[in-house]
Design a protein around this motif. Structure first.
Motif, short mmCIF file in Angstrom:
data_model
loop_
_atom_site.label_atom_id
_atom_site.label_comp_id
_atom_site.label_asym_id
_atom_site.label_seq_id
_atom_site.Cartn_x
_atom_site.Cartn_y
_atom_site.Cartn_z
N THR A 1 0.54 -67.21 -34.07
CA THR A 1 1.10 -68.26 -33.76
C THR A 1 2.44 -68.52 -34.27
O THR A 1 2.46 -68.88 -35.64
CB THR A 1 0.19 -69.43 -33.66
OG1 THR A 1 -1.08 -68.72 -32.88
CG2 THR A 1 0.93 -70.57 -33.06
N GLY B 1 1.24 -65.92 -28.62
CA GLY B 1 1.86 -66.98 -29.40
C GLY B 1 2.95 -66.79 -30.42
O GLY B 1 3.40 -67.51 -31.07
N TYR C 1 -7.51 -69.48 -30.16
CA TYR C 1 -6.51 -69.83 -29.23
C TYR C 1 -5.51 -70.84 -29.81
O TYR C 1 -5.87 -71.91 -30.00
CB TYR C 1 -6.93 -70.08 -27.71
CG TYR C 1 -5.90 -70.28 -26.94
CD1 TYR C 1 -4.90 -69.14 -26.50
CD2 TYR C 1 -5.70 -71.65 -26.27
CE1 TYR C 1 -4.00 -69.62 -25.51
CE2 TYR C 1 -4.70 -71.99 -25.46
CZ TYR C 1 -3.76 -70.68 -24.93
OH TYR C 1 -2.98 -71.16 -24.05
N GLY C 2 -4.19 -70.59 -29.66
CA GLY C 2 -3.16 -71.66 -30.01
C GLY C 2 -3.29 -71.66 -31.55
O GLY C 2 -2.24 -72.64 -32.27
N ALA C 3 -3.83 -71.18 -32.40
CA ALA C 3 -3.78 -71.28 -34.13
C ALA C 3 -4.13 -69.89 -34.58
O ALA C 3 -4.60 -69.80 -35.79
CB ALA C 3 -4.76 -72.20 -34.44
N SER D 1 -4.61 -63.19 -32.07
CA SER D 1 -4.29 -64.35 -31.32
C SER D 1 -5.34 -65.31 -31.23
O SER D 1 -5.06 -66.43 -30.71
CB SER D 1 -4.13 -63.50 -29.82
OG SER D 1 -5.40 -63.46 -29.32
#
Length: 186
Positions: A106, A137, A100-102, A97
């Motif tokens: 994701t 994500g 975060y966000g990448a 994960s």
């Protein structure tokens, strides 16, 4: 070109029925879908943000991220430990994960299946796994499910790859995952 799916097994036991289920997925993968069974989850340390940097990143965590980053989707096999997700599988999700966000999860299509001794086949653990993946994500295929109850008895003398009902259910999940992952890969 095949759609590549990485399989993560949440049981480390050599004779694990979930491991056997993953082997069945490899054997019965539909044409155009290649299942890669990941080895090494036992060697990935528990997620620790202090280790999650270039200077300290454990090689085993980097290898997991790299493997997940190179495939089109993931298929997680979750037994049920005390009514929830096994720590080794949750740990893999935590490492995948980040950042975060990448992270490697994701936007990746992911399905969760499994078997357990209980009468519901590990459905609680699988639901918790889907929840964690969604928060991490991933694009969770909520309708691609397979929960097989009574694993100890059902697979005492029959490998999941030789159980027609299991193969049918597993093939359905693999077709759904392969279609979604192929769309993302295209």
């Amino acid at each position: 070109m095949s759609v590549r799916i990485l399989a993560l097994v949440g049981s480390l036991r050599a004779g694990s029925h979930n491991r056997q289920l993953a082997e069945a997925a490899v054997k019965h993968a539909p044409e155009g879908v290649a299942i890669e069974l990941y080895e090494g989850l036992a060697d990935v340390p528990f997620y620790n943000e202090d280790l999650d940097n270039e200077a300290a990143l454990p090689a085993t965590a980097a290898a997991l991220r790299e493997a997940a980053g190179q495939v089109d989707g993931l298929l997680l096999f979750s037994p049920e430990y005390n009514g929830t997700i096994p720590a080794v599988l949750k740990n893999a999700i935590d490492w995948l994960s980040r950042p975060y966000g990448a992270g490697a999860l994701t936007g990746k299509p992911v399905a969760v299946v499994g078997t357990a001794f209980g009468q519901f086949g590990g459905v609680w653990a699988q639901d918790e796994t889907r929840k964690a993946l969604g928060i991490a994500g991933a694009t969770v295929l909520e309708d691609a499910k397979l929960s097989i109850p009574g694993s100890v008895v059902r697979f005492a003398e029959t490998h999941p790859a030789d159980d027609a009902e299991v193969v049918t259910g597993l093939t359905d999940v693999l077709n759904q995952l392969g279609a979604q992952a192929g769309t993302v890969a295209a």
